[in-house]
Design an enzyme around this catalytic site. Structure first.
Site, PDB file in Angstrom:
ATOM      1  N   THR A  25       0.808  -1.230   0.000  1.00 11.60           N
ATOM      2  CA  THR A  25       0.000   0.000   0.000  1.00 11.60           C
ATOM      3  C   THR A  25       0.835   1.272   0.000  1.00 11.60           C
ATOM      4  O   THR A  25       0.306   2.351   0.246  1.00 11.60           O
ATOM      5  CB  THR A  25      -0.971   0.036   1.203  1.00 11.60           C
ATOM      6  OG1 THR A  25      -0.201  -0.039   2.413  1.00 11.60           O
ATOM      7  CG2 THR A  25      -1.973  -1.094   1.155  1.00 11.60           C
ATOM      8  N   TYR A  26       2.146   1.166  -0.284  1.00  7.94           N
ATOM      9  CA  TYR A  26       2.914   2.417  -0.311  1.00  7.94           C
ATOM     10  C   TYR A  26       2.685   3.159  -1.621  1.00  7.94           C
ATOM     11  O   TYR A  26       2.916   2.615  -2.708  1.00  7.94           O
ATOM     12  CB  TYR A  26       4.433   2.200  -0.115  1.00  7.94           C
ATOM     13  CG  TYR A  26       5.106   3.540  -0.301  1.00  7.94           C
ATOM     14  CD1 TYR A  26       4.953   4.519   0.663  1.00  7.94           C
ATOM     15  CD2 TYR A  26       5.755   3.870  -1.490  1.00  7.94           C
ATOM     16  CE1 TYR A  26       5.448   5.807   0.472  1.00  7.94           C
ATOM     17  CE2 TYR A  26       6.261   5.148  -1.692  1.00  7.94           C
ATOM     18  CZ  TYR A  26       6.103   6.114  -0.712  1.00  7.94           C
ATOM     19  OH  TYR A  26       6.577   7.378  -0.921  1.00  7.94           O
ATOM     20  N   TYR A  58       3.251   5.370   5.660  1.00  6.28           N
ATOM     21  CA  TYR A  58       2.638   5.462   4.327  1.00  6.28           C
ATOM     22  C   TYR A  58       1.485   6.486   4.342  1.00  6.28           C
ATOM     23  O   TYR A  58       0.928   6.821   3.304  1.00  6.28           O
ATOM     24  CB  TYR A  58       2.109   4.098   3.847  1.00  6.28           C
ATOM     25  CG  TYR A  58       3.160   3.008   3.703  1.00  6.28           C
ATOM     26  CD1 TYR A  58       4.525   3.280   3.842  1.00  6.28           C
ATOM     27  CD2 TYR A  58       2.800   1.694   3.434  1.00  6.28           C
ATOM     28  CE1 TYR A  58       5.479   2.278   3.718  1.00  6.28           C
ATOM     29  CE2 TYR A  58       3.751   0.694   3.296  1.00  6.28           C
ATOM     30  CZ  TYR A  58       5.086   0.989   3.456  1.00  6.28           C
ATOM     31  OH  TYR A  58       6.021  -0.018   3.330  1.00  6.28           O
ATOM     32  N   GLU A 120      10.593  -1.761  10.994  1.00  8.35           N
ATOM     33  CA  GLU A 120      10.692  -1.446   9.561  1.00  8.35           C
ATOM     34  C   GLU A 120      12.134  -1.418   9.062  1.00  8.35           C
ATOM     35  O   GLU A 120      12.424  -1.824   7.933  1.00  8.35           O
ATOM     36  CB  GLU A 120       9.993  -0.109   9.300  1.00  8.35           C
ATOM     37  CG  GLU A 120       9.775   0.205   7.846  1.00  8.35           C
ATOM     38  CD  GLU A 120       8.637   1.196   7.619  1.00  8.35           C
ATOM     39  OE1 GLU A 120       7.885   1.515   8.553  1.00  8.35           O
ATOM     40  OE2 GLU A 120       8.502   1.653   6.479  1.00  8.35           O
ATOM     41  N   SER A 274      -0.575  -2.244  -6.067  1.00  8.44           N
ATOM     42  CA  SER A 274      -1.285  -1.652  -7.191  1.00  8.44           C
ATOM     43  C   SER A 274      -2.538  -0.991  -6.660  1.00  8.44           C
ATOM     44  O   SER A 274      -3.196  -1.531  -5.773  1.00  8.44           O
ATOM     45  CB  SER A 274      -1.659  -2.692  -8.251  1.00  8.44           C
ATOM     46  OG  SER A 274      -2.327  -2.012  -9.303  1.00  8.44           O
ATOM     47  N   ARG A 279      -4.989  -4.254 -12.546  1.00  9.90           N
ATOM     48  CA  ARG A 279      -3.694  -4.840 -12.151  1.00  9.90           C
ATOM     49  C   ARG A 279      -3.783  -5.515 -10.773  1.00  9.90           C
ATOM     50  O   ARG A 279      -3.091  -6.490 -10.518  1.00  9.90           O
ATOM     51  CB  ARG A 279      -2.596  -3.771 -12.188  1.00  9.90           C
ATOM     52  CG  ARG A 279      -2.260  -3.354 -13.614  1.00  9.90           C
ATOM     53  CD  ARG A 279      -1.011  -2.512 -13.691  1.00  9.90           C
ATOM     54  NE  ARG A 279      -1.213  -1.149 -13.213  1.00  9.90           N
ATOM     55  CZ  ARG A 279      -1.673  -0.148 -13.949  1.00  9.90           C
ATOM     56  NH1 ARG A 279      -1.996  -0.351 -15.234  1.00  9.90           N
ATOM     57  NH2 ARG A 279      -1.818   1.054 -13.441  1.00  9.90           N
TER      58      ARG A 279
HETATM   59  P1  NAP Z   1       6.131  -3.038  -6.567  1.00  9.11           P
HETATM   60  O1  NAP Z   1       4.997  -3.708  -5.920  1.00  9.11           O
HETATM   61  O2  NAP Z   1       7.273  -3.857  -7.056  1.00  9.11           O
HETATM   62  O3  NAP Z   1       5.637  -2.190  -7.828  1.00  9.11           O
HETATM   63  C1  NAP Z   1       4.622  -1.250  -7.745  1.00  9.11           C
HETATM   64  C2  NAP Z   1       4.484  -0.544  -9.083  1.00  9.11           C
HETATM   65  O4  NAP Z   1       4.134  -1.483 -10.105  1.00  9.11           O
HETATM   66  C3  NAP Z   1       3.426   0.509  -9.073  1.00  9.11           C
HETATM   67  O5  NAP Z   1       3.881   1.588  -9.865  1.00  9.11           O
HETATM   68  C4  NAP Z   1       2.218  -0.182  -9.737  1.00  9.11           C
HETATM   69  O6  NAP Z   1       1.401   0.764 -10.368  1.00  9.11           O
HETATM   70  C5  NAP Z   1       2.907  -1.092 -10.726  1.00  9.11           C
HETATM   71  N1  NAP Z   1       2.178  -2.345 -10.993  1.00  9.11           N
HETATM   72  C6  NAP Z   1       1.455  -3.085 -10.129  1.00  9.11           C
HETATM   73  N2  NAP Z   1       0.989  -4.196 -10.717  1.00  9.11           N
HETATM   74  C7  NAP Z   1       1.416  -4.165 -11.998  1.00  9.11           C
HETATM   75  C8  NAP Z   1       1.250  -5.036 -13.103  1.00  9.11           C
HETATM   76  N3  NAP Z   1       0.551  -6.155 -13.014  1.00  9.11           N
HETATM   77  N4  NAP Z   1       1.829  -4.668 -14.281  1.00  9.11           N
HETATM   78  C9  NAP Z   1       2.541  -3.534 -14.400  1.00  9.11           C
HETATM   79  N5  NAP Z   1       2.736  -2.671 -13.382  1.00  9.11           N
HETATM   80  C10 NAP Z   1       2.179  -2.988 -12.180  1.00  9.11           C
HETATM   81  O7  NAP Z   1       6.770  -1.893  -5.666  1.00  9.11           O
HETATM   82  P2  NAP Z   1       6.714  -1.311  -4.199  1.00  9.11           P
HETATM   83  O8  NAP Z   1       5.481  -0.515  -4.011  1.00  9.11           O
HETATM   84  O9  NAP Z   1       8.022  -0.669  -4.016  1.00  9.11           O
HETATM   85  O10 NAP Z   1       6.656  -2.571  -3.236  1.00  9.11           O
HETATM   86  C11 NAP Z   1       5.447  -3.198  -2.841  1.00  9.11           C
HETATM   87  C12 NAP Z   1       5.121  -2.948  -1.391  1.00  9.11           C
HETATM   88  O11 NAP Z   1       6.174  -3.389  -0.534  1.00  9.11           O
HETATM   89  C13 NAP Z   1       4.957  -1.483  -0.992  1.00  9.11           C
HETATM   90  O12 NAP Z   1       3.746  -0.927  -1.466  1.00  9.11           O
HETATM   91  C14 NAP Z   1       5.070  -1.585   0.512  1.00  9.11           C
HETATM   92  O13 NAP Z   1       3.856  -2.083   1.052  1.00  9.11           O
HETATM   93  C15 NAP Z   1       6.202  -2.609   0.653  1.00  9.11           C
HETATM   94  N6  NAP Z   1       7.549  -2.009   0.798  1.00  9.11           N
HETATM   95  C16 NAP Z   1       8.208  -2.165   1.990  1.00  9.11           C
HETATM   96  C17 NAP Z   1       9.481  -1.635   2.169  1.00  9.11           C
HETATM   97  C18 NAP Z   1      10.193  -1.836   3.474  1.00  9.11           C
HETATM   98  O14 NAP Z   1      11.217  -1.163   3.709  1.00  9.11           O
HETATM   99  N7  NAP Z   1       9.754  -2.713   4.334  1.00  9.11           N
HETATM  100  C19 NAP Z   1      10.116  -0.936   1.135  1.00  9.11           C
HETATM  101  C20 NAP Z   1       9.438  -0.824  -0.087  1.00  9.11           C
HETATM  102  C21 NAP Z   1       8.160  -1.367  -0.254  1.00  9.11           C
HETATM  103  P3  NAP Z   1      -0.238   0.808 -10.201  1.00  9.11           P
HETATM  104  O15 NAP Z   1      -0.542   1.079  -8.783  1.00  9.11           O
HETATM  105  O16 NAP Z   1      -0.620   1.928 -11.098  1.00  9.11           O
HETATM  106  O17 NAP Z   1      -0.752  -0.532 -10.682  1.00  9.11           O
END
Ligand code: NAP
Length: 313
Positions: A25-26, A58, A120, A274, A279
């Protein structure tokens, strides 16, 4: 591993279990319209997601809580069907701050407990109102704390029923060992949330965690949003990878679905973010096919050992 949409959970060392696929959800609060997180969580729950990954920093936990409560009120789910992971921020590591911080999160969510509460990051910032405290030279102000004492405060939150399970994030082997070797350890971390995807497969940490019954939760499983303010974009876009796309063609799946399936098939939990209805649903359709051993090896070979999320702080 035999995975089906109905049983896609894996056991945690404390007797609980975690769904292999969750909704991240970030989203940058400056660029994301209010309410989009709430809508996304509701769509995800309708699509079958039961695991939501969130955090106080977030700035949308109130939307997550609202969505979960609406779905409970509709009769679609019960509270116990949902697995919510919350996170302890860097400014709240001193042990006396841990329980009040979790209580604040629960108040924002309007829930009685979180399913998983994780540290975290392994380093602390100066406590206070500023979430990213900086000095007059723009440098982060760190804070000396004892991670083991922070961990004991998390153990107390589990005992109090405020968190069903407790874990960590962005911990390396040394930091995990420090907790696990702590005299008087009551509960070991059930999980370690770290960056994990075909370009950063984490073979050594994964093996270490497997040996110690610690589940790896892979963040940025699709290679992040490539937001240059915090992502190292010198590493190429994951979803354009020719191997992922070629394998996807064979199964009539997208590169994103192949990247997610790769991780869940090797027991790594994925939390793709997403806020787009199509998606969100697409990312859930990874339990109706499986990759061959040869394909798993081909994808493993894509590892570049380069992080998108460098966490330079
Ligand atoms: P991610 O999930 O790898 O990628 C998200 C991106 O991909 C968004 O721009 C999304 O856009 C797009 N997307 C989603 N589904 C898709 C698909 N099927 N095809 C093409 N593009 C797609 O990146 P993330 O947000 O960095 O990581 C996921 C989650 O991990 C975060 O939201 C957070 O909850 C967590 N996180 C934790 C830490 C930590 O330090 N613990 C660090 C980073 C992230 P749309 O929304 O437009 O679909």
């Amino acid at each position: 591993m035999n995975l089906t949409a109905e049983s896609h959970r894996i056991p945690l060392s404390d007797g609980n279990s975690i769904p292999l696929l969750g909704l991240g959800t970030y989203a940058d609060p400056q660029k994301t319209p209010k309410g989009s997180c709430q809508e996304a969580v509701k769509i995800a729950i309708d699509a079958g997601y039961r695991h939501i990954d969130g955090a106080f920093v977030y700035f949308n936990e109130h939307e997550v809580g609202q969505a979960i409560r609406e779905k409970i009120a509709e009769g679609k789910i019960k509270r116990e069907d949902i697995f919510y992971c919350g996170k302890l921020w860097n400014t709240c590591h001193p042990p006396e701050l841990v329980r009040p911080t979790l209580e604040k999160t629960l108040k924002i969510l309007q829930l009685d407990y979180v399913d998983l509460y994780i540290i975290e990051l392994p380093m602390a910032f100066k406590p206070g109102d500023a979430l990213y405290p900086k000095d007059e030279n723009g440098k982060f102000i760190y804070h000396e704390t004892d991670l083991c004492a922070t961990w004991e405060a998390l153990e107390a939150c589990k005992d109090a029923g405020l968190a069903k399970s407790i874990g960590v994030s962005n911990f390396n082997r040394r930091q995990l060992e420090m907790i696990m070797n702590k005299p008087g350890l009551k509960y070991k971390p059930v999980s370690n949330q770290v960056e994990c995807h075909p370009y950063f497969t984490q073979p050594k940490l994964l093996e270490f965690c497997r040996q110690h019954d610690i589940v790896i939760v892979g963040y940025s499983p699709l290679g992040t949003s490539r937001d240059e303010s915090w992502v190292n974009v010198s590493s190429p876009p994951l979803l354009k990878d020719p191997v992922l796309n070629a394998i996807g063609k064979k199964y009539n799946k997208t590169a994103a679905q192949i990247a997610l399936r790769f991780n869940v098939q090797r027991g790594v939990v994925v939390i793709p973010k997403s806020f787009n209805p199509q998606r969100i649903r697409e990312n859930f359709q990874i339990f109706d096919f499986s990759l061959t051993e040869k394909e798993m090896k081909e994808i493993e070979a894509l590892n570049k050992n380069v992080r998108y999320v460098e966490l330079l702080m």
